[in-house]
Every structure is written in structure tokens, then in C-alpha cells.
Design a protein around this motif. Structure first.
Motif, PDB file in Angstrom:
ATOM      1  N   ILE A   1       0.833  -1.207   0.000  1.00  0.00           N
ATOM      2  CA  ILE A   1       0.000   0.000   0.000  1.00  0.00           C
ATOM      3  C   ILE A   1       0.866   1.256   0.000  1.00  0.00           C
ATOM      4  N   GLN A   2       2.156   1.085   0.319  1.00  0.00           N
ATOM      5  CA  GLN A   2       3.081   2.224   0.287  1.00  0.00           C
ATOM      6  C   GLN A   2       4.497   1.718   0.067  1.00  0.00           C
ATOM      7  N   VAL A   3       5.255   2.452  -0.747  1.00  0.00           N
ATOM      8  CA  VAL A   3       6.663   2.138  -0.962  1.00  0.00           C
ATOM      9  C   VAL A   3       7.462   3.415  -0.739  1.00  0.00           C
ATOM     10  N   ILE A   4       8.492   3.328   0.108  1.00  0.00           N
ATOM     11  CA  ILE A   4       9.388   4.466   0.347  1.00  0.00           C
ATOM     12  C   ILE A   4      10.761   4.054  -0.164  1.00  0.00           C
ATOM     13  N   ASP A   5      11.242   4.739  -1.201  1.00  0.00           N
ATOM     14  CA  ASP A   5      12.504   4.298  -1.806  1.00  0.00           C
ATOM     15  C   ASP A   5      13.481   5.450  -2.000  1.00  0.00           C
ATOM     16  N   THR A   6      13.563   6.303  -0.981  1.00  0.00           N
ATOM     17  CA  THR A   6      14.476   7.453  -1.036  1.00  0.00           C
ATOM     18  C   THR A   6      15.859   7.125  -0.477  1.00  0.00           C
ATOM     19  N   PHE A   7      16.057   5.897   0.001  1.00  0.00           N
ATOM     20  CA  PHE A   7      17.337   5.506   0.596  1.00  0.00           C
ATOM     21  C   PHE A   7      18.387   5.261  -0.484  1.00  0.00           C
ATOM     22  N   ALA A   8      19.648   5.472  -0.119  1.00  0.00           N
ATOM     23  CA  ALA A   8      20.750   5.256  -1.056  1.00  0.00           C
ATOM     24  C   ALA A   8      21.436   3.910  -0.834  1.00  0.00           C
TER      25      ALA A   8
ATOM     26  N   GLU B   1       4.143   7.554  12.298  1.00  0.00           N
ATOM     27  CA  GLU B   1       5.428   7.650  11.600  1.00  0.00           C
ATOM     28  C   GLU B   1       6.059   6.278  11.372  1.00  0.00           C
ATOM     29  N   ILE B   2       6.840   6.220  10.305  1.00  0.00           N
ATOM     30  CA  ILE B   2       7.757   5.106  10.080  1.00  0.00           C
ATOM     31  C   ILE B   2       9.165   5.686  10.209  1.00  0.00           C
ATOM     32  N   ILE B   3       9.982   5.093  11.083  1.00  0.00           N
ATOM     33  CA  ILE B   3      11.361   5.548  11.274  1.00  0.00           C
ATOM     34  C   ILE B   3      12.264   4.416  10.802  1.00  0.00           C
ATOM     35  N   ALA B   4      13.246   4.727   9.965  1.00  0.00           N
ATOM     36  CA  ALA B   4      14.075   3.676   9.389  1.00  0.00           C
ATOM     37  C   ALA B   4      15.547   4.063   9.423  1.00  0.00           C
ATOM     38  N   GLY B   5      16.397   3.056   9.669  1.00  0.00           N
ATOM     39  CA  GLY B   5      17.842   3.256   9.680  1.00  0.00           C
ATOM     40  C   GLY B   5      18.472   2.516   8.518  1.00  0.00           C
ATOM     41  N   SER B   6      19.418   3.161   7.847  1.00  0.00           N
ATOM     42  CA  SER B   6      19.989   2.602   6.627  1.00  0.00           C
ATOM     43  C   SER B   6      21.516   2.614   6.634  1.00  0.00           C
ATOM     44  N   VAL B   7      22.074   1.709   5.818  1.00  0.00           N
ATOM     45  CA  VAL B   7      23.519   1.648   5.610  1.00  0.00           C
ATOM     46  C   VAL B   7      24.026   2.931   4.936  1.00  0.00           C
ATOM     47  N   ASP B   8      23.103   3.716   4.350  1.00  0.00           N
ATOM     48  CA  ASP B   8      23.524   4.999   3.746  1.00  0.00           C
ATOM     49  C   ASP B   8      23.878   6.056   4.799  1.00  0.00           C
TER      50      ASP B   8
ATOM     51  N   ARG C   1      15.768   8.034   8.835  1.00  0.00           N
ATOM     52  CA  ARG C   1      14.726   8.824   8.166  1.00  0.00           C
ATOM     53  C   ARG C   1      13.379   8.614   8.835  1.00  0.00           C
ATOM     54  N   THR C   2      12.667   9.698   9.040  1.00  0.00           N
ATOM     55  CA  THR C   2      11.346   9.651   9.666  1.00  0.00           C
ATOM     56  C   THR C   2      10.300  10.102   8.652  1.00  0.00           C
ATOM     57  N   PHE C   3       9.330   9.241   8.405  1.00  0.00           N
ATOM     58  CA  PHE C   3       8.262   9.537   7.445  1.00  0.00           C
ATOM     59  C   PHE C   3       6.965   9.733   8.205  1.00  0.00           C
ATOM     60  N   ASP C   4       6.405  10.927   8.096  1.00  0.00           N
ATOM     61  CA  ASP C   4       5.089  11.178   8.677  1.00  0.00           C
ATOM     62  C   ASP C   4       4.047  10.717   7.661  1.00  0.00           C
ATOM     63  N   ILE C   5       3.354   9.636   7.993  1.00  0.00           N
ATOM     64  CA  ILE C   5       2.440   9.003   7.044  1.00  0.00           C
ATOM     65  C   ILE C   5       1.254   9.902   6.708  1.00  0.00           C
ATOM     66  N   ARG C   6       0.834  10.717   7.670  1.00  0.00           N
ATOM     67  CA  ARG C   6      -0.366  11.551   7.443  1.00  0.00           C
ATOM     68  C   ARG C   6      -0.113  12.643   6.427  1.00  0.00           C
ATOM     69  N   ILE C   7       1.051  13.295   6.533  1.00  0.00           N
ATOM     70  CA  ILE C   7       1.288  14.453   5.656  1.00  0.00           C
ATOM     71  C   ILE C   7       2.348  14.195   4.593  1.00  0.00           C
ATOM     72  N   GLY C   8       2.911  12.956   4.601  1.00  0.00           N
ATOM     73  CA  GLY C   8       3.869  12.600   3.567  1.00  0.00           C
ATOM     74  C   GLY C   8       5.194  13.334   3.651  1.00  0.00           C
ATOM     75  N   ARG C   9       5.570  13.748   4.861  1.00  0.00           N
ATOM     76  CA  ARG C   9       6.821  14.494   5.038  1.00  0.00           C
ATOM     77  C   ARG C   9       7.945  13.546   5.451  1.00  0.00           C
ATOM     78  N   GLU C  10       9.145  13.795   4.922  1.00  0.00           N
ATOM     79  CA  GLU C  10      10.320  13.005   5.299  1.00  0.00           C
ATOM     80  C   GLU C  10      11.347  13.893   5.993  1.00  0.00           C
ATOM     81  N   LEU C  11      11.804  13.443   7.169  1.00  0.00           N
ATOM     82  CA  LEU C  11      12.903  14.122   7.868  1.00  0.00           C
ATOM     83  C   LEU C  11      14.123  13.217   7.813  1.00  0.00           C
ATOM     84  N   VAL C  12      15.272  13.775   7.518  1.00  0.00           N
ATOM     85  CA  VAL C  12      16.493  12.980   7.402  1.00  0.00           C
ATOM     86  C   VAL C  12      17.527  13.442   8.427  1.00  0.00           C
TER      87      VAL C  12
END
Length: 303
Positions: A143-150, A162-169, A173-184
Motif C-alpha cells: 500500500i506504500q513504498v518508500i525508496d528514497t534511501f541510497a 510515523e515510520i522511522i528507518a535506519g539505513s547503511v547509507d 529517516r522519519t516519514f510522517d504518514i499523514r502528511i507525507g513528510r520526510e525528515l532525514v
């Protein structure tokens, strides 16, 4: 967040060993009330235990490759799991039946989490994406794909919005699902595990330069760094104790570390396993902790 509680109340006494996995155990997790736990590993199985009585309850087999992560709904009715076979599995706990397999990741899946209602599963993959899946729908499309990671996404935490994710990049990154905002927040070091403080104001990130970093979620400020352990090449959990007074994490040499949250001093460290500690998971209420390791065991620790 005030520091309270002495090192006396830390779970440093081994209270039991759970054996049964063949090969490395990659994760061990308490369920919501801490009465049971789940584990998964290289042997392609998930296992349900009563860790307090040392009893193995059930084994779940269907994965074709190693199982890297597992999560259970708050009502203990459903499980989700993921791993090397690129699919997200959705299980019925009681029957051991796979209800659905969500396909869409192009490579190994590193982490899974249910939302608080158990209606959505969020997964993080080696394919640089985070995907959300509707458990109630018969569609296998996300239902949703977030692919801004490097680079590979290793770990995820969820709040109500929110979805908060940690990456090898190097980012959290924090994604506010309601307003579609990404904080890095860029830590400039590969992140292999993240964990939220119990008040959800801070995020703890385990980085591959053998440093745990604590970030203020509102400002992105680096509040503290915790050192002493070895974390260079394995995915290893980290977390805060249930009082938020201490930080805990494993080490590639089999040690467990406890740090004071505020001043980052090592309050305690001890050898817990014969090999890399893959998982540390704190009990939601009691002074008790699970650890798992490449040595094939899960251990329960109490004060």
C-alpha cells in the motif's frame, strides 16, 4: 530524560538458556506483555517459547532461506517474519499456517514490524526500500513504498503516525504518514539497528563504527554516544531499558554492555555468549532481558 536506577537492578544473572535452533539465532523478541518470546535464525525457522519456564512451544517452518526478523501482534494472534527469501510472511500463531506471503522486495528483507492495530506490516529491505502491506486485504501489492534511501534499509520503528528507518547509507529517516513528510538525520556512518526510547522522544542508532548514537527526535540533535563494544560487520540490536535509565547493546565478541543514558559511562559489561550477540530485547515491564547469538542460543537474563 532523567537518569535513575543503579546498576544493581540490571539483568546480569543468567536465568535460562533456550536451545533448539540449528545455527545462528538472528533475532529474539518478547511479545507485547513479555510472557512469551519469538526467535528466528539461519535454520529457516521461527520458534515460540515461554522463556521464563524454558519451554519451547511451537516451530514455524515455511521460509526458504534464513529468517532475519519476527514480530507478533499485540493480541498474540498473528506473526510476521522476513529474511533471505525476499518475502514477508504473515502467519496465524495458533495453527502455524501462513495466511499470506507479501512479495515485492527485490532482495533480502532485513526487518518487519506490525503497526499497533496489527492491520499493517512494514518491512525494510536490502533493495533500499521500505514497504507497507495491508494484512486485511487480499492484494499482495504494497500500500506504500518508500525508496528514497541510497543503500540497504536495516531496521524500522513505528509510532502511531510515523515510520522511522535506519539505513547503511548513514541516515535515520522519519516519514510522517499523514502528511507525507520526510525528515532525514545523517549520522555519516552506516546504521544497522535503531530503537526508540520508551517515551518515544529519542532514537538510538547502532552504527558500524562501533558507536551507539542517541538522537533527539524533535531537533535531530546528537544527545550522546556510547562506546566500548565492537560493531563492524554484523547486524546487532540495541535498546533502552524499560525505565529509559540505561542503554544496552551486544558486541561481536559475545559481550553485553550497559551504559548510563545520561553520562554514557559503561555501568556493566559481561560475556553473555560464545560468539556475536545478534539481539538484545528488554522486557516491557520487568528487569529482564533476552539475548541471542550466532552461537545458536537464546539467553534470558534477570536482576
Amino acid at each position: 530524560m532523567a537518569s535513575s536506577g543503579s546498576s544493581v537492578d540490571l539483568p546480569r544473572k543468567e536465568a535460562g538458556v533456550l536451545r533448539g535452533h540449528e545455527g545462528a539465532v538472528l533475532a529474539a523478541r518478547f511479545n507485547g506483555d513479555g510472557n512469551y518470546c519469538l526467535s528466528c535464525g539461519k535454520d529457516r525457522t521461527l520458534r515460540l517459547w515461554n522463556p521464563h519456564r524454558g519451554i519451547h512451544i511451537k516451530t514455524y517452518k515455511s521460509h526458504g532461506r534464513e529468517v532475519r526478523d519476527v514480530h507478533v501482534t499485540s493480541d498474540n494472534a498473528k506473526l510476521c517474519s522476513c529474511g533471505g527469501d525476499r518475502q514477508v510472511f504473515y502467519w496465524d500463531v495458533a495453527t502455524g499456517r501462513v495466511i499470506r506471503k507479501f512479495r515485492g522486495h527485490d532482495s533480502e528483507v532485513n526487518a518487519v514490524k506490525f503497526n499497533e492495530y496489527g492491520s499493517v506490516v512494514v518491512s525494510a529491505g536490502y533493495d533500499r526500500s521500505v514497504r507497507a502491506w495491508d494484512c486485511r486485504s487480499h492484494s499482495t501489492e504494497p500500500i506504500q513504498v518508500i525508496d528514497t534511501f541510497a543503500d540497504s534499509v536495516m531496521s524500522i520503528c513505528l509510532t502511531k503516525t510515523e515510520i522511522i528507518a535506519g539505513s547503511v547509507d548513514g541516515t535515520v529517516r522519519t516519514f510522517d504518514i499523514r502528511i507525507g513528510r520526510e525528515l532525514v538525520d545523517d549520522l555519516k556512518q552506516p546504521v544497522n539497528c535503531i530503537s526508540l526510547s520508551n517515551d518515544a522522544n529519542c532514537v538510538l542508532a547502532n552504527c558500524l563504527d562501533s558507536v551507539l548514537r542517541l538522537l533527539d527526535r524533535t531537533t535531530g540533535e546528537l544527545l550522546q554516544q556510547y562506546k566500548g563494544h565492537i560493531c563492524k560487520s554484523y547486524k546487532m540490536d540495541c535498546c533502552l531499558t524499560n525505565t529509559d535509565a540505561h542503554v544496552t547493546g551486544g558486541s561481536e565478541d559475545g559481550f553485553i554492555y550497559f551504559w548510563d543514558l545520561v553520562d554514557a559511562s559503561v555501568v556493566s559489561s559481561f560475556r553473555a555468549h560464545n560468539s556475536v550477540v545478534t539481539s538484545v530485547n528488554y522486557h516491557p515491564k520487568d528487569c529482564s532481558m533476552l539475548t541471542s547469538s550466532v552461537d545458536g542460543t537464546i539467553r534470558i537474563w534477570k536482576a
